[in-house]
Design an enzyme around this catalytic site. Structure first.
Site, mmCIF file in Angstrom:
data_model
loop_
_atom_site.group_PDB
_atom_site.id
_atom_site.type_symbol
_atom_site.label_atom_id
_atom_site.label_comp_id
_atom_site.label_asym_id
_atom_site.label_seq_id
_atom_site.Cartn_x
_atom_site.Cartn_y
_atom_site.Cartn_z
ATOM 1 N N ARG A 59 4.706 -5.586 -9.062
ATOM 2 C CA ARG A 59 5.598 -4.786 -8.166
ATOM 3 C C ARG A 59 6.665 -5.507 -7.838
ATOM 4 N NH1 ARG A 59 6.800 0.138 -6.146
ATOM 5 N NH2 ARG A 59 7.622 -0.085 -3.978
ATOM 6 N N ARG A 116 3.226 3.801 -4.893
ATOM 7 C CA ARG A 116 4.368 2.884 -4.596
ATOM 8 C C ARG A 116 5.748 3.096 -5.465
ATOM 9 N NH1 ARG A 116 1.285 -2.773 -4.391
ATOM 10 N NH2 ARG A 116 3.063 -3.157 -2.808
ATOM 11 N N PRO A 117 6.346 4.154 -5.237
ATOM 12 C CA PRO A 117 7.791 4.587 -5.929
ATOM 13 C C PRO A 117 8.708 3.550 -5.398
ATOM 14 C CG PRO A 117 7.252 6.183 -4.166
ATOM 15 C CD PRO A 117 6.105 5.276 -4.236
ATOM 16 N N ILE A 118 9.822 3.894 -6.116
ATOM 17 C CA ILE A 118 10.888 2.819 -5.552
ATOM 18 C C ILE A 118 12.387 3.589 -5.037
ATOM 19 C CG2 ILE A 118 10.279 0.863 -6.789
ATOM 20 C CD1 ILE A 118 12.586 1.660 -9.012
ATOM 21 N N ASP A 119 11.912 4.955 -5.010
ATOM 22 C CA ASP A 119 13.224 5.807 -4.388
ATOM 23 C C ASP A 119 13.966 5.382 -3.129
ATOM 24 O OD1 ASP A 119 10.591 6.186 -3.173
ATOM 25 O OD2 ASP A 119 11.442 7.889 -2.238
ATOM 26 N N LYS A 144 2.959 -15.956 -0.670
ATOM 27 C CA LYS A 144 3.405 -15.201 -2.036
ATOM 28 C C LYS A 144 4.465 -14.395 -1.769
ATOM 29 C CE LYS A 144 0.860 -11.250 -3.268
ATOM 30 N NZ LYS A 144 1.972 -10.144 -3.523
ATOM 31 N N ASN A 145 4.324 -13.472 -0.709
ATOM 32 C CA ASN A 145 5.434 -12.532 -0.474
ATOM 33 C C ASN A 145 6.651 -13.062 0.008
ATOM 34 O OD1 ASN A 145 3.335 -10.655 -1.088
ATOM 35 N ND2 ASN A 145 3.204 -9.554 0.829
ATOM 36 N N ILE A 169 0.075 2.702 5.800
ATOM 37 C CA ILE A 169 1.121 2.184 4.762
ATOM 38 C C ILE A 169 0.899 2.817 3.401
ATOM 39 C CG2 ILE A 169 2.318 0.024 4.118
ATOM 40 C CD1 ILE A 169 2.311 0.517 7.184
ATOM 41 N N CYS A 221 -0.423 -3.620 -7.655
ATOM 42 C CA CYS A 221 -1.744 -3.160 -7.214
ATOM 43 C C CYS A 221 -1.923 -1.519 -7.527
ATOM 44 C CB CYS A 221 -2.062 -3.613 -6.098
ATOM 45 S SG CYS A 221 -2.641 -5.205 -5.805
ATOM 46 N N ASP A 240 -2.053 -5.635 4.194
ATOM 47 C CA ASP A 240 -2.802 -6.299 3.436
ATOM 48 C C ASP A 240 -4.089 -7.063 3.859
ATOM 49 O OD1 ASP A 240 -0.902 -6.130 1.817
ATOM 50 O OD2 ASP A 240 0.122 -7.698 1.647
ATOM 51 N N ARG A 277 -3.938 -13.423 -8.419
ATOM 52 C CA ARG A 277 -2.475 -13.045 -8.084
ATOM 53 C C ARG A 277 -2.070 -13.424 -6.994
ATOM 54 N NH1 ARG A 277 -1.340 -7.234 -7.819
ATOM 55 N NH2 ARG A 277 0.197 -8.166 -7.042
HETATM 56 C C1 UD1 Z 1 5.136 -5.184 0.313
HETATM 57 C C2 UD1 Z 1 4.238 -6.489 0.034
HETATM 58 C C3 UD1 Z 1 2.832 -6.047 0.119
HETATM 59 C C4 UD1 Z 1 2.638 -5.169 1.581
HETATM 60 C C5 UD1 Z 1 3.761 -4.394 1.826
HETATM 61 C C6 UD1 Z 1 3.609 -3.757 3.206
HETATM 62 C C7 UD1 Z 1 5.564 -7.991 -1.586
HETATM 63 C C8 UD1 Z 1 5.250 -8.524 -3.052
HETATM 64 N N1 UD1 Z 1 4.459 -7.127 -1.115
HETATM 65 O O1 UD1 Z 1 5.121 -4.399 -0.791
HETATM 66 O O2 UD1 Z 1 1.863 -7.028 -0.081
HETATM 67 O O3 UD1 Z 1 1.343 -4.840 1.427
HETATM 68 O O4 UD1 Z 1 5.074 -4.861 1.768
HETATM 69 O O5 UD1 Z 1 3.583 -4.591 4.255
HETATM 70 O O6 UD1 Z 1 6.102 -8.598 -0.425
HETATM 71 N N2 UD1 Z 1 7.518 3.392 -0.390
HETATM 72 C C9 UD1 Z 1 8.192 4.709 -1.108
HETATM 73 N N3 UD1 Z 1 9.329 4.424 -1.662
HETATM 74 C C10 UD1 Z 1 9.975 3.307 -1.981
HETATM 75 C C11 UD1 Z 1 9.451 2.124 -1.300
HETATM 76 C C12 UD1 Z 1 8.124 2.076 -0.577
HETATM 77 O O7 UD1 Z 1 7.885 5.551 -0.683
HETATM 78 O O8 UD1 Z 1 10.761 3.044 -2.532
HETATM 79 C C13 UD1 Z 1 6.227 3.596 0.280
HETATM 80 C C14 UD1 Z 1 5.167 2.631 -0.444
HETATM 81 O O9 UD1 Z 1 4.626 3.561 -1.341
HETATM 82 C C15 UD1 Z 1 4.142 2.542 0.671
HETATM 83 C C16 UD1 Z 1 5.051 1.982 1.709
HETATM 84 O O10 UD1 Z 1 6.429 2.821 1.428
HETATM 85 O O11 UD1 Z 1 3.476 3.565 0.709
HETATM 86 C C17 UD1 Z 1 5.341 0.543 1.934
HETATM 87 O O12 UD1 Z 1 5.868 -0.033 0.890
HETATM 88 P P1 UD1 Z 1 6.844 -1.296 0.888
HETATM 89 O O13 UD1 Z 1 7.125 -1.620 2.379
HETATM 90 O O14 UD1 Z 1 8.146 -1.032 0.273
HETATM 91 O O15 UD1 Z 1 6.002 -2.453 0.418
HETATM 92 P P2 UD1 Z 1 6.344 -3.420 -0.805
HETATM 93 O O16 UD1 Z 1 7.516 -3.861 -0.563
HETATM 94 O O17 UD1 Z 1 5.918 -2.709 -2.184
#
Ligand code: UD1
Length: 416
Positions: A92, A121-124, A22-23, A327, A116, A305, A397
């Site tokens: 997401r 889970r911000p996107i900053d 999936k990922n 994480i 989830c 995961d 999912r």
């Molecule tokens: C991806 C995977 C998810 C997996 C995760 C960590 C997909 C679709 N999902 O999620 O299954 O659990 O990697 O291996 O591939 N964060 C911030 N700001 C940001 C981005 C992330 O603070 O802009 C924080 C998140 O809230 C979280 C941590 O960083 O606490 C890890 O997030 P990230 O590595 O970005 O995971 P995803 O890409 O969301």
């Protein structure tokens, strides 16, 4: 309806084939947008998140078709740069389309992504990195507009190796003007898969699989055929099922090279692991021993995961252990239901203190998110009696057909 019924307490025996990842496939589907033409992607899992991504691509003007597990995306006529609605807020990884849309169209208007309920889970990190590449971002309410008529290569250092942000920078960089150097990049195997896909399509990158990626922008990419690698998290979930319920199983295609930390934990607890080029065999012939301490980490540490499925394994092991989540800040939601089944787990901040019990007992439980839901299926297989898991859609999912797979491993499980 929307539930799974399990009669547990039996040893597992059998073999099943692990679905495509999936990922890995989600960012690859986003990447097809950078290629003006048709891409054929084999071994694509038929799961809800892929169907959401399909809807998003179709909404952007890209026809998508299926033949078995092969998905073909034609992005030749992509003509929209707006993405909103349920498919974005529910998933997401819709944010992955941001980098790809900027690379293709120079502009994207989208709602904030969902996913989830496992944390804020911000996107900053994504937005800060893209701004460095010349993207202007205007945020308002639940929407934002990202605009970059000319994406510029840049030196970008991520404050944390976010998987999604790494993928977005890669997607934005492959067609950007000049070279992007991405430091502190995530190293997850799904990023390697995305880089392989893009390289086969003509992208120019170095450092694949390392924390430092050098991406030289190219003029254009060409059509490509790609086979999605097996899903390490699905393989790890089924390993956990055997570790919790006991028995001997074989997981065809399971990627042993990506599961080092998981296999190490399994062996320390007393599993017998056999690896060959066809997959991974797990024999669990007696009650496992607790691991005193296990923590989730970025790759190649123990994956977040698999934290919930592993919690079930530890809940049934002999002795006490601590499972630390590093994480996501809200990834212990399954603990309440495991307690209803008889597990002895106490949460203090980001640590679960687990005292192994001899048996779990089946009851009615409710999936609240993807991996926690899968953990309930693992618990149900080990538990004595009948377990009913409500909200099966969360599990769907990410798992193509968890009931079929687990039946192949000898479980008494069906949808209800
Ligand atoms: C991806 C995977 C998810 C997996 C995760 C960590 C997909 C679709 N999902 O999620 O299954 O659990 O990697 O291996 O591939 N964060 C911030 N700001 C940001 C981005 C992330 O603070 O802009 C924080 C998140 O809230 C979280 C941590 O960083 O606490 C890890 O997030 P990230 O590595 O970005 O995971 P995803 O890409 O969301």
């Amino acid at each position: 309806m929307d539930s799974i019924h399990i009669y547990g307490g039996n040893l597992l025996r059998g073999e099943t084939r692990i679905q495509g990842s999936k990922n890995a496939v989600l960012p690859i589907l986003a990447a097809t947008l950078l290629i003006k033409g048709s891409c054929v992607i084999k071994n694509c899992p038929r799961i809800a998140d892929v169907y959401h991504m399909q809807n998003l691509l179709q909404g952007l003007g890209c026809p998508v078709s299926w033949a078995g597990n092969t998905i073909t995306v034609n992005t030749a006529q992509a003509n929209d740069n707006r993405m909103s609605g349920e498919s974005v807020t529910r998933m997401r990884s819709s944010v992955m389309l941001l980098g790809a849309m900027l690379g293709r169209m120079g502009e994207a208007v989208m709602s904030y992504p969902g996913g989830c309920v496992i944390g804020k889970r911000p996107i900053d990190i994504h937005l800060t990195a893209l701004r460095k590449m010349g993207v202007e971002i205007v945020e308002e309410d639940q929407m934002f507009t990202a605009h970059a008529p000319r994406l510029q290569g840049a030196e970008v250092k991520l404050p944390f190796p976010s998987v999604g942000a790494t993928e977005n920078v890669i997607l934005a960089a492959v067609l950007a003007e000049g070279t992007t150097i991405l430091e502190n990049a995530a190293k997850e195997p799904e990023i390697v898969a995305l880089c392989e896909f893009l390289t086969e399509a003509g992208a120019d990158m170095e450092g694949i699989g390392s924390g430092r990626l050098v991406i030289r922008g190219v003029e254009g990419l060409h059509e490509v055929k790609y086979t999605v690698p097996a899903d390490r998290i699905v393989a790890g979930t089924y390993m956990a099922a055997a570790m919790a319920a006991g028995g001997s199983i074989f997981l065809e295609q399971a990627p042993a090279d990506q599961l080092g930390a998981v296999l190490e934990a399994a062996e320390k607890m007393g599993c017998c692991v056999t690896i060959n080029k066809e997959g991974i065999g797990i024999d669990v012939l007696r009650r496992l021993k607790a691991l005193p301490y296990l923590k989730t980490e970025v790759y190649d540490g123990f994956p977040t995961d698999l934290q919930s499925p592993m919690m079930v394994v530890m809940a049934l092991a002999e002795g006490q252990g601590i499972l630390e989540e590093n994480i996501f800040e809200n990834r212990f939601r399954v603990v309440g239901d495991l307690g209803k089944m008889g597990a002895d787990i106490e949460i203090v901040k980001n640590k679960a203190y687990i005292k192994g019990v001899e048996t779990l007992t089946g009851t009615v439980v409710e999936a609240e998110e993807l991996r926690g839901g899968a953990a309930l299926a693992v618990a149900g297989m080990a538990a004595v009696g009948r377990t009913v898991i409500k909200n099966r859609h969360f599990i769907e999912r990410g798992y193509e057909n968890i009931c079929r797979d687990l039946r192949e491993l000898g479980a008494d499980i069906s949808i209800g």
